[in-house]
Write an enzyme that holds these catalytic residues in place. Sequence first.
Site, PDB file in Angstrom:
ATOM      1  N   GLU A 164       4.931 -44.825 -35.522  1.00 49.23           N
ATOM      2  CA  GLU A 164       5.326 -43.451 -35.863  1.00 49.23           C
ATOM      3  C   GLU A 164       6.595 -42.999 -35.145  1.00 49.23           C
ATOM      4  O   GLU A 164       6.569 -42.090 -34.300  1.00 49.23           O
ATOM      5  CB  GLU A 164       4.179 -42.484 -35.549  1.00 49.23           C
ATOM      6  CG  GLU A 164       2.964 -42.726 -36.401  1.00 49.23           C
ATOM      7  CD  GLU A 164       1.800 -41.821 -36.062  1.00 49.23           C
ATOM      8  OE1 GLU A 164       1.800 -41.221 -34.970  1.00 49.23           O
ATOM      9  OE2 GLU A 164       0.888 -41.731 -36.881  1.00 49.23           O
ATOM     10  N   GLU A 320      -2.771 -45.454 -41.737  1.00 47.02           N
ATOM     11  CA  GLU A 320      -3.805 -44.778 -40.942  1.00 47.02           C
ATOM     12  C   GLU A 320      -4.251 -43.524 -41.666  1.00 47.02           C
ATOM     13  O   GLU A 320      -3.432 -42.799 -42.238  1.00 47.02           O
ATOM     14  CB  GLU A 320      -3.236 -44.293 -39.601  1.00 47.02           C
ATOM     15  CG  GLU A 320      -2.831 -45.326 -38.613  1.00 47.02           C
ATOM     16  CD  GLU A 320      -2.311 -44.665 -37.328  1.00 47.02           C
ATOM     17  OE1 GLU A 320      -2.663 -43.508 -37.054  1.00 47.02           O
ATOM     18  OE2 GLU A 320      -1.531 -45.317 -36.631  1.00 47.02           O
TER      19      GLU A 320
HETATM   20  C1  GLA Z   1      -1.460 -41.323 -34.956  1.00 49.60           C
HETATM   21  C2  GLA Z   1      -1.268 -42.596 -34.164  1.00 49.60           C
HETATM   22  C3  GLA Z   1      -2.542 -43.235 -33.756  1.00 49.60           C
HETATM   23  C4  GLA Z   1      -3.535 -42.198 -33.331  1.00 49.60           C
HETATM   24  C5  GLA Z   1      -3.743 -41.233 -34.455  1.00 49.60           C
HETATM   25  C6  GLA Z   1      -4.795 -40.203 -34.160  1.00 49.60           C
HETATM   26  O1  GLA Z   1      -1.447 -41.517 -36.295  1.00 49.60           O
HETATM   27  O2  GLA Z   1      -0.482 -43.534 -34.811  1.00 49.60           O
HETATM   28  O3  GLA Z   1      -2.245 -44.110 -32.695  1.00 49.60           O
HETATM   29  O4  GLA Z   1      -3.051 -41.531 -32.241  1.00 49.60           O
HETATM   30  O5  GLA Z   1      -2.542 -40.546 -34.664  1.00 49.60           O
HETATM   31  O6  GLA Z   1      -4.931 -39.286 -35.222  1.00 49.60           O
END
Ligand code: GLA
Length: 685
Positions: A164, A320
Site C-alpha cells: 500500500e 485484501e
Molecule cells: C491494510 C494493510 C494490512 C492490514 C489491513 C488491516 O490493508 O495492507 O497489512 O493492516 O490494512 O485492515
Amino acid sequence: MPGRPDGVSRVEPTSAWPALRGIAYGGDYNPEQWPRETWRDDVRLMREAGVTLVSVGIFSWALLEPAEGEFDFAWLDEVIDLLHENGIRVDLGTPTASPPAWFFAAHPDARVIDRDGRVMGFGSRGMASHSAPAYREAIVRIASALAARYADHPAVVLWHVHNEYGVPVGEDYSAHSVAAFRTWLRERYGNLEALNAAWGTAFWGQRYTAWEHVGAPAIAPSVVNPAQRLDFARFTDAQLRACFRAERDAIRAHATQPITTNFMANQSWTTDLWKWAAEVDVVSDDSYPWAADPENEIGLAMASDLTRSVAGGAPWILMEHSTSAVNWQPRNVAKRPGEMARNSLAHFGRGADAVLFFQWRASRSGAEKFHSAMLPHAGTSSRVWREVVQLGADLGKLAEVQGSRVVADAAILWDFESAWAQDLEWRPSVELDHKERTRAYYERLWRDRITVDFALPTHDLAQYPLVIAPAQYLLTARGAANLERYVAGGGTLVVSYFAAVVDEHDRVHEGGYGAPLATALGLRVEEFLPLREGEVTTVAYGGAELTADAWQEHLVLEGAEVRGVHQGGPAAGGPAVTRHSHGRGHAWYVSTRLDPAGLAAVMADVYADAGLAPADAPEGVELVTRRGPDTDYLVAVNHRDTPARIPATGRELLADAPVEGALELPGGAVAVVRTPHGATGDTAS
Ligand code: GLA
C-alpha cells in the site's frame, strides 16, 4: 477502454497473470507470528477452506535480513515448500513497508518527517523516507536477494512489492525529500524562471533566485502556495513510484512471474493510480469500505470500478479485504452473516479474479490483533470460519468466469491531480469536496444499475454514451478539447459546478470560469455564489421543485437552453441546470448541489439523451455483467433482507440450477447466472 496515460513506459511481464486456474482464494499469511507446529495446521485448514493463493513475507524484513547484508531464508524456505507440497500458490511479498530496527539505528536520517516537522518513530510501519539513499539501497538489496532465491520456486506465481504505497506515509518533509523535490523540479521546469512563472511566485513575494531556496511546502503561518503543494503531491507520487520501479526492476532481473503492488483505491489520495497501473503487470487492490456506512456496498463498488478502470478493464486481484470487522475505524462494525460473501462476490462481479483477505489467521499480538481473519480467534467453531469455507466452495464453482470483462455503460471522470488541487485550502467554499460530488453521481448510477468505468478527461471516451465530470476543477486545454470533441461526436456530457476552473499549475483559466468548456456547454461562469452554511434553496425543473444547497453560480449563457431555474439564493431567477446541443451530442451543466432526489430528476433526462435505461430490479439489488467470449455472466447481489425477482434466463452457477425467465434471489443472497450474450440487458460492448 481508457488508454494508458502518455509518457509512462511499461515493463512487459515475462509471464502473464493469471497463473492460477479459476478465481484465486486466500489471504495474507504471516506464519512468522506463530510457532512451527501451527504451520501444518494452517495448511490443512487452508485446504479445507479451498485456499489457492497466499501472500507471504509482507512484513518479514527483520527476520529475513537480521543484520545489514546477512540473510536468513531458512524459515521462509520451509514455509514456501510446505505450501507447495499442499498445492497452495504463493504471492511473495517484499517487506519494504517496514524496515528493521537496525536500519533506523544505522540511518536515523532515513526517518520520515511530517508536514508539521515531527520525526516519525519506530515500532510501527511506513516509517522510512522514500527519498533516503540508504532506504533505496536497502530495498533493492532485499528485493534482489528474495528474487534470486525464489525466482524458480514453482509455488511462487506472483510478486507483491511493498504494501500500500502512500499509506500510512505519503508526503515526507525530511532533508532527503526536500533535496529530491528540488531535483524533480529542475527536471520539470528546467530553470527558475519557469518555476517562478508556473507557481505564480510574484504573489506574496515568493520569487526564487536560487534552487537551494526552494523547499517542500511545510506548515507555515498561513496558507502555502497551492501550485507548490500540487507539485509536491505530484513529486510524492513520483517518488513512491520510483521506489516501486527500483524493486520491480530488481526482481525482474531474476524472476519472470508477474509483479504487482496492492493499491488502495478507496483510501489513498497520494498515488495517481492511472500512472501506477501502467507500472504493474497486474492490478491489485485492498478494499476496506467504511463499516459505519449503512450502504457501504456503494463505496465498495466505486473502488472496484476505479480499480478495474485503471487496469484498462482487465481482471484484477482483490488483494485484501476483511472477513468481518477491521480494527482501525472508530467503531469496527462486524460483518453480519452473509455480508462477507456479498462483499467478495460484489468485487468479483466488478472484475476481480482473485478474492483474498487480510489475513489468514488472526494475530495474538500487535496493533492488529482485533482485526478479523479467515481463521478467527474463536477457531473453526465459528460463524466466520464456516462462511470462509462456504465462500471457498462457491468460488470454486465460478472458475469459468475467470478472464471475462465487465460491461460498462457510462464513464465518470476521476482525475487524481484535479482532486489534489481542489481539496487544498482557501477554496470558495469548504463544501467543494471532490469526493462528495463524485460519490453523489456514482451513487445515482449505482442505484440505476448503470455500470461505470472511470476515466481521465484525456482518454478516448467515444465508446461511452454518457460521461460525467463530477469534480473536474483542474482541466488542461488538452482535456477540455477532448471533452468538446466527445460531445460534438455524439456523446452526452454532464458537468458539475466548479469545473475547468484552473490549469495544470492551479492558475485560473481566463475568460470566465469554465472557459475551456464554454463551446461544449454553451455558457461561462461569471461569478461563484457559494451559499451560507445550512442555506437550502430550490430549483424549478420542468414541473418539479428540486432541493439544492451549498453552491450557486452566475451563469452567462452562450447558446445553452435553461432547464432549471434557481428560486432563491443569490442566483434567484437565474439558470441552475442547462443543456446545450453541440455537434451531434449534448452537454449538461449542473451549477448547484442537488440533493439525491433532485439529481435523480436531472439524470433521468440525461439518460434519455444518452439512450440509457436503468435496469429493472428492486432497490438494493446490484446487477453487473461480466462478458466472456461466448456468454455473459450476470452477477446479482441482494443487499436487502427482502427477496427479489430479476428477469434472467440461463444457468445459476452457485446452485447449478436453471433460470427460466426470472431469477428468485432471497434476501442477502448472491447469484451468478450464465446467460447468452446480450440477455442481461447490457448491450454495451
Ligand atoms: C491494510 C494493510 C494490512 C492490514 C489491513 C488491516 O490493508 O495492507 O497489512 O493492516 O490494512 O485492515
